[in-house]
Design an enzyme around this catalytic site. Structure first.
Site, PDB file in Angstrom:
ATOM      1  N   GLY A 243       0.834  -1.201   0.000  1.00 33.70           N
ATOM      2  CA  GLY A 243       0.000   0.000   0.000  1.00 33.70           C
ATOM      3  C   GLY A 243       0.860   1.239   0.000  1.00 33.70           C
ATOM      4  N   GLY A 247       1.305   4.354   5.128  1.00 34.55           N
ATOM      5  CA  GLY A 247       0.751   3.199   5.834  1.00 34.55           C
ATOM      6  C   GLY A 247       1.842   2.199   6.177  1.00 34.55           C
ATOM      7  N   GLU A 267       5.599  -3.344   0.966  1.00 35.83           N
ATOM      8  CA  GLU A 267       5.875  -2.914  -0.404  1.00 35.83           C
ATOM      9  C   GLU A 267       5.103  -1.628  -0.596  1.00 35.83           C
ATOM     10  OE1 GLU A 267       4.383  -5.007  -4.034  1.00 35.83           O
ATOM     11  OE2 GLU A 267       4.620  -2.855  -4.321  1.00 35.83           O
ATOM     12  N   CYS A 304       1.911  -0.932  -8.761  1.00 32.07           N
ATOM     13  CA  CYS A 304       3.114  -0.508  -8.031  1.00 32.07           C
ATOM     14  C   CYS A 304       4.293  -0.358  -8.986  1.00 32.07           C
ATOM     15  CB  CYS A 304       3.433  -1.487  -6.922  1.00 32.07           C
ATOM     16  SG  CYS A 304       3.187  -3.189  -7.391  1.00 32.07           S
TER      17      CYS A 304
HETATM   18  P1  NAP Z   1      -3.115   2.417   2.277  1.00 33.67           P
HETATM   19  O1  NAP Z   1      -3.757   3.700   2.628  1.00 33.67           O
HETATM   20  O2  NAP Z   1      -1.679   2.303   2.560  1.00 33.67           O
HETATM   21  O3  NAP Z   1      -3.907   1.282   3.053  1.00 33.67           O
HETATM   22  C1  NAP Z   1      -3.527  -0.090   2.972  1.00 33.67           C
HETATM   23  C2  NAP Z   1      -3.941  -0.806   4.252  1.00 33.67           C
HETATM   24  O4  NAP Z   1      -3.132  -0.365   5.322  1.00 33.67           O
HETATM   25  C3  NAP Z   1      -5.374  -0.541   4.654  1.00 33.67           C
HETATM   26  O5  NAP Z   1      -5.889  -1.742   5.182  1.00 33.67           O
HETATM   27  C4  NAP Z   1      -5.245   0.513   5.722  1.00 33.67           C
HETATM   28  O6  NAP Z   1      -6.226   0.419   6.707  1.00 33.67           O
HETATM   29  C5  NAP Z   1      -3.906   0.183   6.365  1.00 33.67           C
HETATM   30  N1  NAP Z   1      -3.248   1.379   6.863  1.00 33.67           N
HETATM   31  C6  NAP Z   1      -2.881   2.457   6.134  1.00 33.67           C
HETATM   32  N2  NAP Z   1      -2.259   3.361   6.915  1.00 33.67           N
HETATM   33  C7  NAP Z   1      -2.235   2.826   8.152  1.00 33.67           C
HETATM   34  C8  NAP Z   1      -1.745   3.297   9.402  1.00 33.67           C
HETATM   35  N3  NAP Z   1      -1.155   4.482   9.509  1.00 33.67           N
HETATM   36  N4  NAP Z   1      -1.909   2.506  10.478  1.00 33.67           N
HETATM   37  C9  NAP Z   1      -2.535   1.319  10.363  1.00 33.67           C
HETATM   38  N5  NAP Z   1      -3.032   0.821   9.225  1.00 33.67           N
HETATM   39  C10 NAP Z   1      -2.883   1.567   8.130  1.00 33.67           C
HETATM   40  O7  NAP Z   1      -3.317   2.037   0.760  1.00 33.67           O
HETATM   41  P2  NAP Z   1      -4.590   2.122  -0.195  1.00 33.67           P
HETATM   42  O8  NAP Z   1      -5.841   2.397   0.566  1.00 33.67           O
HETATM   43  O9  NAP Z   1      -4.556   0.902  -0.979  1.00 33.67           O
HETATM   44  O10 NAP Z   1      -4.287   3.311  -1.185  1.00 33.67           O
HETATM   45  C11 NAP Z   1      -3.869   4.579  -0.746  1.00 33.67           C
HETATM   46  C12 NAP Z   1      -2.566   4.955  -1.406  1.00 33.67           C
HETATM   47  O11 NAP Z   1      -1.617   3.884  -1.276  1.00 33.67           O
HETATM   48  C13 NAP Z   1      -2.626   5.184  -2.890  1.00 33.67           C
HETATM   49  O12 NAP Z   1      -3.042   6.458  -3.233  1.00 33.67           O
HETATM   50  C14 NAP Z   1      -1.201   4.898  -3.310  1.00 33.67           C
HETATM   51  O13 NAP Z   1      -0.408   6.034  -3.144  1.00 33.67           O
HETATM   52  C15 NAP Z   1      -0.721   3.851  -2.385  1.00 33.67           C
HETATM   53  N6  NAP Z   1      -0.678   2.465  -2.915  1.00 33.67           N
HETATM   54  C16 NAP Z   1       0.502   1.979  -3.344  1.00 33.67           C
HETATM   55  C17 NAP Z   1       0.585   0.680  -3.822  1.00 33.67           C
HETATM   56  C18 NAP Z   1       1.879   0.106  -4.279  1.00 33.67           C
HETATM   57  O14 NAP Z   1       1.875  -1.027  -4.686  1.00 33.67           O
HETATM   58  N7  NAP Z   1       2.973   0.820  -4.225  1.00 33.67           N
HETATM   59  C19 NAP Z   1      -0.541  -0.124  -3.859  1.00 33.67           C
HETATM   60  C20 NAP Z   1      -1.754   0.390  -3.400  1.00 33.67           C
HETATM   61  C21 NAP Z   1      -1.784   1.691  -2.911  1.00 33.67           C
HETATM   62  P3  NAP Z   1      -7.615   1.218   6.624  1.00 33.67           P
HETATM   63  O15 NAP Z   1      -7.834   1.593   5.227  1.00 33.67           O
HETATM   64  O16 NAP Z   1      -8.589   0.252   7.210  1.00 33.67           O
HETATM   65  O17 NAP Z   1      -7.504   2.401   7.452  1.00 33.67           O
END
Ligand code: NAP
Length: 530
Positions: A243, A247, A267, A304
């Site tokens: 993600g 996060g 990752e 990604c």
């Molecule tokens: P995300 O915000 O990182 O969330 C992924 C998971 O991690 C969710 O289950 C989220 O929980 C949890 N999480 C996130 N921040 C956290 C924290 N501070 N403490 C505890 N748990 C946490 O990713 P996303 O929702 O998939 O997408 C958001 C952004 O992530 C995108 O805009 C992009 O920039 C990035 N992304 C990158 C990749 C990659 O492969 N590089 C892939 C997907 C997304 P909750 O949602 O339940 O709060």
């Protein structure tokens, strides 16, 4: 709309539990909330899932490997059998095209079968045996044997952008099972119904395989508390995450601050630069432009490995290349992103780029209407800037998740090399060039070896082949540990550690280290690989 039979509950150790739905999946194409409402995991669900997982871990160490392999094969079959319902719900919750989801489901089932074969083969455990030399002078040599063994319960955070292949039954989960580790998944709140359907397939496969139901749980949650509680739980042994950088870093820091720190294999962000050398730009601008724009827009840029920057040397071929890229981008229609938060992050990211002095918007995707219900759509954006800006505005090397790219104009090859040396850690780096250019610019390859996990020549970074030789990882911030891959069979090594047995009688040793080797495992015996 409600998918038949969805409960909205957690699945803990084979049983549905939880009350009071708190959040819903949303159709990103229309903005419509989907039925049913899903429960929010709290401390009691986290404790229960990890206590069951811990008990199951002990049991799994004694289970014949054929049972583990059979479980993984049943998961693959179950995914295929339930494929139509899973794909229909995933399409509603992510707006990803059905065709793409079909191939993702096939990849997910394929990964489960690959790990079944890996578990059955057993040589991945890299048994090493040094026999005792009781008569050695001046001191006798003891019998020493080492093998990789599972670490304990693994917590998996599924990715939003791969609701099947990197989610509930994705590589993280099947690799952990192959290592005899139980798994607790924190379902991604952007596709909770898909998570439930896939979790059911796994629970059913565990039941049919006669394995302990506690080896798998899936908790639904829409906030950070449950995820942090899972990472902080004393019975959690390792964490897998895909993600955002924010996060992944938050979970990594939380794990490091525990009284007993544990590894977090996250990752995260990656810009995946593409270096276009003069010979390639002159000879194949149209072909490169076509491939680059296609790669950039794969999955609405939500990969990604999506290329976020390209660099080429200034001159007539640079102008031709940029014009060809912009011309192709102009045909790309806007499309719905995975969730509203992702769209908002893309809008913020592209606005920030456009506001940086020296960065120009050179091209954009086709105009299009908003989605049903007025939902916003992501449009492809092509920016251009001088490579000199990279050294003063390091934020230009940060990932903007979605279909945007910056094409950097380099003064000369020296500046292109310099940009490669300054690059942030990335999952991939790509070089386009002639064979002789590649050989001539060994320094560029060496710079990229230090900054990327996978280096491609005359290809495009999106699209992964999950095989033994793939490395899908890279230096920070691409991942929190550049040694490990999150896709491909080597992903199993995130969940194991070497355990050394000294002076043990043969029957008390793990099967992989005993004198008899009925599975014909490849082992390092007294320094020789046999
Ligand atoms: P995300 O915000 O990182 O969330 C992924 C998971 O991690 C969710 O289950 C989220 O929980 C949890 N999480 C996130 N921040 C956290 C924290 N501070 N403490 C505890 N748990 C946490 O990713 P996303 O929702 O998939 O997408 C958001 C952004 O992530 C995108 O805009 C992009 O920039 C990035 N992304 C990158 C990749 C990659 O492969 N590089 C892939 C997907 C997304 P909750 O949602 O339940 O709060």
């Amino acid at each position: 709309m409600q998918t038949k039979n969805l409960t909205g509950k957690h699945l803990i150790g084979g049983k549905f539990c939880g009350t009071g739905g708190r959040f819903r999946g949303v159709d990103p194409a229309s903005g419509a909330a989907l039925e049913p409402a899903f429960c929010e995991a709290g401390t009691s669900e986290v404790n229960k899932a990890l206590e069951l997982a811990d008990k199951a871990f002990d049991f799994l160490q004694t289970v014949p490997v054929t049972k583990i392999a059979a479980l993984l094969e049943r998961i693959a079959q179950g995914l295929e059998a339930e494929g139509a319902a899973i794909i229909a719900r995933a399409h509603q919750e992510t707006a990803l095209p059905v065709e793409r989801l079909r191939s993702e489901l096939a990849r997910t089932a394929g990964q489960a079968r690959t790990f079944a074969a890996l578990a059955r083969g057993g040589s991945w455990a890299q048994a090493r045996i040094d026999h005792a030399l009781p008569g050695r002078k001046p001191l006798p040599k003891p019998d020493i044997r080492t093998v990789f063994m599972g670490v304990g319960p693994v917590v998996v955070f599924g990715a939003s952008n791969f609701p099947l292949a990197i989610s509930v039954a994705g590589t993280d989960t099947v690799a952990a099972f192959a290592a005899r580790c139980p798994v607790v998944v924190k379902g991604h709140p952007a596709h909770p119904g898909t998570c439930e359907l896939v979790a059911r397939v796994i629970a059913k496969a565990i039941d049919r395989a006669g394995l302990p139901p506690g080896m798998f749980s899936m908790l639904q949650a829409s906030g950070y508390e449950a995820g942090l509680a899972l990472v902080n739980h004393p019975l959690t042994a390792a964490v897998a995450f895909t993600g955002s950088l924010q996060g992944g870093r938050a979970l990594f820091d939380a794990a490091a601050a525990r009284p007993e720190p544990i590894p977090v294999y996250a990752e995260m962000g990656s810009v995946n630069p593409v270096f276009i050398l003069p010979g390639a730009a002159a000879a194949g601008a149209d072909k490169i432009a076509e491939g680059l724009v296609r790669s950039l827009n794969t999955g609405v840029g939500q990969f990604c490995t999506s290329p976020g920057m390209a660099l080429a040397v200034d001159g007539p071929s640079f102008k031709k290349l940029l014009a060809a890229i912009c011309a192709r981008a102009a045909y790309i229609p806007p499309a719905a992103m995975l969730h509203a938060g992702m769209q908002a992050a893309y809008d913020r990211g592209t606005k920030r780029l456009a506001s940086i002095p020296g960065v120009k918007l050179a091209g954009a995707g086709a105009a299009g209407a908003p989605g049903a219900g007025g939902t916003k759509m992501a449009s492809c954006r092509i920016f251009t800037a001088d490579a000199a800006l990279l050294s003063v505005r390091p934020e230009l090397s940060e990932e903007v998740f979605g279909p945007s790219i910056i094409i950097f104009r380099c003064r000369d090859m020296a500046q292109l090399h310099d940009a490669a040396r300054r690059m942030r850690g990335s999952l991939t780096a790509t070089i386009h060039g002639t064979k002789s250019e590649l050989l001539k610019h060994g320094g560029l390859v060496r710079a990229l070896q230090r900054r990327a996990g996978r280096i491609l020549f005359n290809g495009f970074p999106t699209g992964l082949e999950p095989c033994a030789s793939l490395h899908h990882g890279g230096p920070y911030p691409a991942t929190t540990h550049s040694f490990f891959t999150s896709v491909g069979t080597a992903a199993i090594y995130r969940y194991v550690r070497p355990v050394c047995f000294q002076g043990f009688p043969d029957p008390a040793l793990p099967e992989e280290l005993r004198a008899a080797n009925p599975r014909r495992l490849r082992r390092l015996v007294d320094g020789e690989l046999i």
